[in-house]
Design a protein around this motif. Structure first.
Motif, PDB file in Angstrom:
ATOM      1  N   ILE A  22      34.721  18.137 -24.116  1.00  0.00           N
ATOM      2  CA  ILE A  22      33.017  17.700 -23.730  1.00  0.00           C
ATOM      3  C   ILE A  22      33.112  18.409 -25.541  1.00  0.00           C
ATOM      4  O   ILE A  22      32.650  17.630 -26.205  1.00  0.00           O
ATOM      5  N   ALA A  23      32.999  19.955 -25.934  1.00  0.00           N
ATOM      6  CA  ALA A  23      33.119  20.029 -27.307  1.00  0.00           C
ATOM      7  C   ALA A  23      33.903  19.021 -28.361  1.00  0.00           C
ATOM      8  O   ALA A  23      33.169  18.964 -28.743  1.00  0.00           O
ATOM      9  N   ASP A  24      34.975  18.810 -28.234  1.00  0.00           N
ATOM     10  CA  ASP A  24      35.710  17.968 -29.145  1.00  0.00           C
ATOM     11  C   ASP A  24      35.225  17.216 -29.373  1.00  0.00           C
ATOM     12  O   ASP A  24      35.053  16.336 -30.117  1.00  0.00           O
ATOM     13  N   ALA A  25      34.244  16.251 -28.159  1.00  0.00           N
ATOM     14  CA  ALA A  25      33.484  14.929 -28.054  1.00  0.00           C
ATOM     15  C   ALA A  25      32.678  15.516 -28.709  1.00  0.00           C
ATOM     16  O   ALA A  25      32.326  13.751 -29.889  1.00  0.00           O
ATOM     17  N   ASP A  37      17.559  11.897 -36.417  1.00  0.00           N
ATOM     18  CA  ASP A  37      16.827  12.355 -38.012  1.00  0.00           C
ATOM     19  C   ASP A  37      16.796  13.933 -37.994  1.00  0.00           C
ATOM     20  O   ASP A  37      17.282  13.956 -38.955  1.00  0.00           O
ATOM     21  N   ALA A  38      16.625  14.532 -37.422  1.00  0.00           N
ATOM     22  CA  ALA A  38      16.404  15.712 -37.118  1.00  0.00           C
ATOM     23  C   ALA A  38      17.686  16.668 -36.979  1.00  0.00           C
ATOM     24  O   ALA A  38      17.551  18.265 -36.730  1.00  0.00           O
ATOM     25  N   GLY A  39      18.904  15.802 -36.552  1.00  0.00           N
ATOM     26  CA  GLY A  39      19.733  16.723 -36.253  1.00  0.00           C
ATOM     27  C   GLY A  39      19.589  16.801 -34.489  1.00  0.00           C
ATOM     28  O   GLY A  39      20.723  18.000 -33.962  1.00  0.00           O
ATOM     29  N   LYS A  40      18.693  17.077 -33.887  1.00  0.00           N
ATOM     30  CA  LYS A  40      18.817  17.347 -32.813  1.00  0.00           C
ATOM     31  C   LYS A  40      19.760  16.729 -31.555  1.00  0.00           C
ATOM     32  O   LYS A  40      20.235  15.507 -31.363  1.00  0.00           O
ATOM     33  N   LEU A  41      20.386  17.393 -30.457  1.00  0.00           N
ATOM     34  CA  LEU A  41      21.243  17.009 -29.407  1.00  0.00           C
ATOM     35  C   LEU A  41      20.945  15.916 -28.682  1.00  0.00           C
ATOM     36  O   LEU A  41      19.028  16.210 -28.512  1.00  0.00           O
ATOM     37  N   PRO A  42      21.367  14.918 -27.377  1.00  0.00           N
ATOM     38  CA  PRO A  42      20.894  14.394 -26.758  1.00  0.00           C
ATOM     39  C   PRO A  42      20.290  15.454 -25.482  1.00  0.00           C
ATOM     40  O   PRO A  42      21.229  16.964 -26.103  1.00  0.00           O
ATOM     41  N   PRO A  43      19.254  15.944 -24.891  1.00  0.00           N
ATOM     42  CA  PRO A  43      19.626  16.456 -23.129  1.00  0.00           C
ATOM     43  C   PRO A  43      20.689  16.702 -22.656  1.00  0.00           C
ATOM     44  O   PRO A  43      21.720  16.076 -22.634  1.00  0.00           O
ATOM     45  N   GLU A  44      21.197  18.509 -22.220  1.00  0.00           N
ATOM     46  CA  GLU A  44      22.208  18.852 -21.745  1.00  0.00           C
ATOM     47  C   GLU A  44      22.567  18.167 -20.551  1.00  0.00           C
ATOM     48  O   GLU A  44      23.250  17.957 -20.071  1.00  0.00           O
ATOM     49  N   THR A  45      21.323  17.800 -19.113  1.00  0.00           N
ATOM     50  CA  THR A  45      21.068  16.477 -18.188  1.00  0.00           C
ATOM     51  C   THR A  45      21.283  15.031 -18.595  1.00  0.00           C
ATOM     52  O   THR A  45      22.191  14.640 -18.303  1.00  0.00           O
ATOM     53  N   GLU A  46      21.696  14.237 -20.261  1.00  0.00           N
ATOM     54  CA  GLU A  46      21.761  13.393 -20.446  1.00  0.00           C
ATOM     55  C   GLU A  46      23.088  13.075 -20.923  1.00  0.00           C
ATOM     56  O   GLU A  46      24.384  12.569 -20.332  1.00  0.00           O
ATOM     57  N   LEU A  47      23.906  14.188 -21.881  1.00  0.00           N
ATOM     58  CA  LEU A  47      25.029  14.820 -21.874  1.00  0.00           C
ATOM     59  C   LEU A  47      25.672  14.710 -20.244  1.00  0.00           C
ATOM     60  O   LEU A  47      27.370  13.753 -20.887  1.00  0.00           O
ATOM     61  N   ALA A  48      25.923  15.545 -19.282  1.00  0.00           N
ATOM     62  CA  ALA A  48      26.383  15.749 -18.443  1.00  0.00           C
ATOM     63  C   ALA A  48      26.304  14.675 -17.430  1.00  0.00           C
ATOM     64  O   ALA A  48      27.492  14.362 -16.758  1.00  0.00           O
ATOM     65  N   GLU A  49      25.497  14.060 -17.698  1.00  0.00           N
ATOM     66  CA  GLU A  49      25.656  12.509 -17.555  1.00  0.00           C
ATOM     67  C   GLU A  49      26.457  11.239 -17.524  1.00  0.00           C
ATOM     68  O   GLU A  49      27.232  10.595 -16.706  1.00  0.00           O
ATOM     69  N   GLN A  50      26.641  11.399 -19.018  1.00  0.00           N
ATOM     70  CA  GLN A  50      27.318  10.760 -19.639  1.00  0.00           C
ATOM     71  C   GLN A  50      28.975  11.492 -19.397  1.00  0.00           C
ATOM     72  O   GLN A  50      29.328  10.810 -19.216  1.00  0.00           O
ATOM     73  N   PHE A  51      29.657  11.976 -19.183  1.00  0.00           N
ATOM     74  CA  PHE A  51      30.605  12.876 -19.311  1.00  0.00           C
ATOM     75  C   PHE A  51      31.088  13.385 -17.550  1.00  0.00           C
ATOM     76  O   PHE A  51      32.219  13.377 -16.785  1.00  0.00           O
ATOM     77  N   GLY A  52      29.721  13.025 -16.847  1.00  0.00           N
ATOM     78  CA  GLY A  52      30.522  12.752 -15.242  1.00  0.00           C
ATOM     79  C   GLY A  52      30.477  14.275 -14.951  1.00  0.00           C
ATOM     80  O   GLY A  52      31.540  14.445 -14.228  1.00  0.00           O
ATOM     81  N   VAL A  53      29.624  15.834 -15.275  1.00  0.00           N
ATOM     82  CA  VAL A  53      30.057  16.808 -15.347  1.00  0.00           C
ATOM     83  C   VAL A  53      28.208  17.793 -14.523  1.00  0.00           C
ATOM     84  O   VAL A  53      28.111  16.594 -14.703  1.00  0.00           O
ATOM     85  N   ASN A  54      29.233  18.675 -14.841  1.00  0.00           N
ATOM     86  CA  ASN A  54      27.945  19.594 -13.983  1.00  0.00           C
ATOM     87  C   ASN A  54      27.056  19.665 -15.642  1.00  0.00           C
ATOM     88  O   ASN A  54      27.854  20.348 -16.236  1.00  0.00           O
ATOM     89  N   ARG A  55      25.426  20.810 -15.179  1.00  0.00           N
ATOM     90  CA  ARG A  55      25.283  21.109 -16.637  1.00  0.00           C
ATOM     91  C   ARG A  55      25.815  22.019 -17.253  1.00  0.00           C
ATOM     92  O   ARG A  55      26.479  22.207 -18.790  1.00  0.00           O
ATOM     93  N   HIS A  56      26.261  22.786 -16.285  1.00  0.00           N
ATOM     94  CA  HIS A  56      27.433  24.276 -16.748  1.00  0.00           C
ATOM     95  C   HIS A  56      27.873  24.248 -17.497  1.00  0.00           C
ATOM     96  O   HIS A  56      28.497  25.149 -18.772  1.00  0.00           O
ATOM     97  N   THR A  57      29.030  23.141 -17.386  1.00  0.00           N
ATOM     98  CA  THR A  57      30.040  22.646 -18.146  1.00  0.00           C
ATOM     99  C   THR A  57      29.959  22.207 -19.404  1.00  0.00           C
ATOM    100  O   THR A  57      29.952  22.659 -20.606  1.00  0.00           O
ATOM    101  N   VAL A  58      28.509  21.445 -19.118  1.00  0.00           N
ATOM    102  CA  VAL A  58      28.273  21.337 -21.032  1.00  0.00           C
ATOM    103  C   VAL A  58      27.787  22.079 -22.198  1.00  0.00           C
ATOM    104  O   VAL A  58      28.177  22.438 -22.531  1.00  0.00           O
ATOM    105  N   ARG A  59      27.514  22.649 -20.480  1.00  0.00           N
ATOM    106  CA  ARG A  59      25.835  24.388 -21.790  1.00  0.00           C
ATOM    107  C   ARG A  59      27.389  25.275 -22.431  1.00  0.00           C
ATOM    108  O   ARG A  59      27.347  25.656 -23.808  1.00  0.00           O
ATOM    109  N   SER A  60      29.127  25.276 -21.699  1.00  0.00           N
ATOM    110  CA  SER A  60      29.822  25.782 -21.995  1.00  0.00           C
ATOM    111  C   SER A  60      30.572  25.352 -23.347  1.00  0.00           C
ATOM    112  O   SER A  60      30.464  26.592 -24.132  1.00  0.00           O
ATOM    113  N   ALA A  61      30.243  23.882 -23.298  1.00  0.00           N
ATOM    114  CA  ALA A  61      31.330  23.051 -24.683  1.00  0.00           C
ATOM    115  C   ALA A  61      29.926  23.827 -25.809  1.00  0.00           C
ATOM    116  O   ALA A  61      30.146  23.801 -26.757  1.00  0.00           O
TER     117      ALA A  61
END
Length: 253
Positions: A22-25, A37-61
């Motif tokens: 996920i970090a590589d992606a 436009d401000a360089g803000k990433l999507p929320p962790e919940t949105e990323l977790a859903e897209q990658f099919g993992v839990n928020r903890h995994t996204v948070r580690s990345a």
């Protein structure tokens, strides 16, 4: 949108941790429009859903990328992309570390970490056009610009032709000046091969990277003006700090 800039598919049971994939992606997505436009990433919940993992995994990345300086976390606001300026390292017929960075206003320093005398294996012997088992001197250095480590290099030299190159390098802090001490006033890049991989433990320690960081690896042969190889080197660049710019004229890959 996250879906436009990320490759959501990750592979399980590959031996590569999910957070690292996920970090590589995310790292790749930054150059493809990830963030608003401000360089803000999507929320962790949105990323977790897209990658099919839990928020903890996204948070580690995200935590790994924050440690590396690629992202920054602002309490109450979210996670933002740090717009870092990468230095350009041109690979051309005459590639010189200090001169290349000086043109960009950076003070470049090559520091010798270790050195040794050993025997050429098949790879080194083929590159230097010497016999396998012949004595070679190896220098292991780290290259920095304004105190930020950019690369680390292992270089090999024919010990019969350059018996005191370690001493010259230690006193002159430059391979170019060390060659000049032997009467090699000019030399050119004969060939370059580039690979990419994850940072090793040595990369992480020496270049102050985080686990999962990407490094670009160049395998290079320098030759004197008669075409005789004088140096074989492997340089590992931090991909988040350096762009490799290829000048195709006069190079073979």
């Amino acid at each position: 949108m996250a879906s436009d800039a990320l490759q959501a598919g990750i592979e399980r049971r590959t031996g590569i941790a999910l957070w690292r994939q996920i970090a590589d992606a995310i790292r790749a997505g930054i150059s493809s429009g990830l963030g608003d436009d401000a360089g803000k990433l999507p929320p962790e919940t949105e990323l977790a859903e897209q990658f099919g993992v839990n928020r903890h995994t996204v948070r580690s990345a995200i935590s790994a990328l924050v440690s590396e300086g690629i992202l920054r976390a602002e309490q109450g606001r979210g996670t933002f992309i740090n717009q870092q300026k990468r230095l350009t390292y041109p690979i051309s017929k005459r590639t010189r570390f200090s001169a290349s960075l000086a043109e960009q206003g950076q003070q470049a320093i090559s520091k010798l970490l270790t050195h040794e005398k050993t025997q050429a294996n098949a790879e080194i012997a083929n590159a230097l056009k010497i016999s396998q088992g012949a004595p070679v001197l190896s220098l292991h250095t780290v290259g920095s610009a304004d105190d930020v480590p950019l690369s680390r290099t292992s270089s090999w030299f024919d010990a019969e032709r350059f018996p005191d190159i370690v001493t010259y390098f230690q006193s002159l802090h430059s391979a170019t000046k060390a060659f000049a001490a032997y009467g090699v006033d000019d030399y050119v890049r004969q060939s370059t091969r580039i690979d990419a991989c994850h940072a090793t433990l040595d990369d992480i320690e020496i270049m102050r990277l985080s686990p999962g960081a990407i490094v670009l690896v160049t395998h290079a042969i320098n030759a004197d003006m008669n075409g005789s190889p004088i140096e074989y080197s492997k340089t590992r660049f931090s991909a988040d700090r350096v762009n490799l710019q290829i000048d195709l004229e006069g190079l073979s890959f």
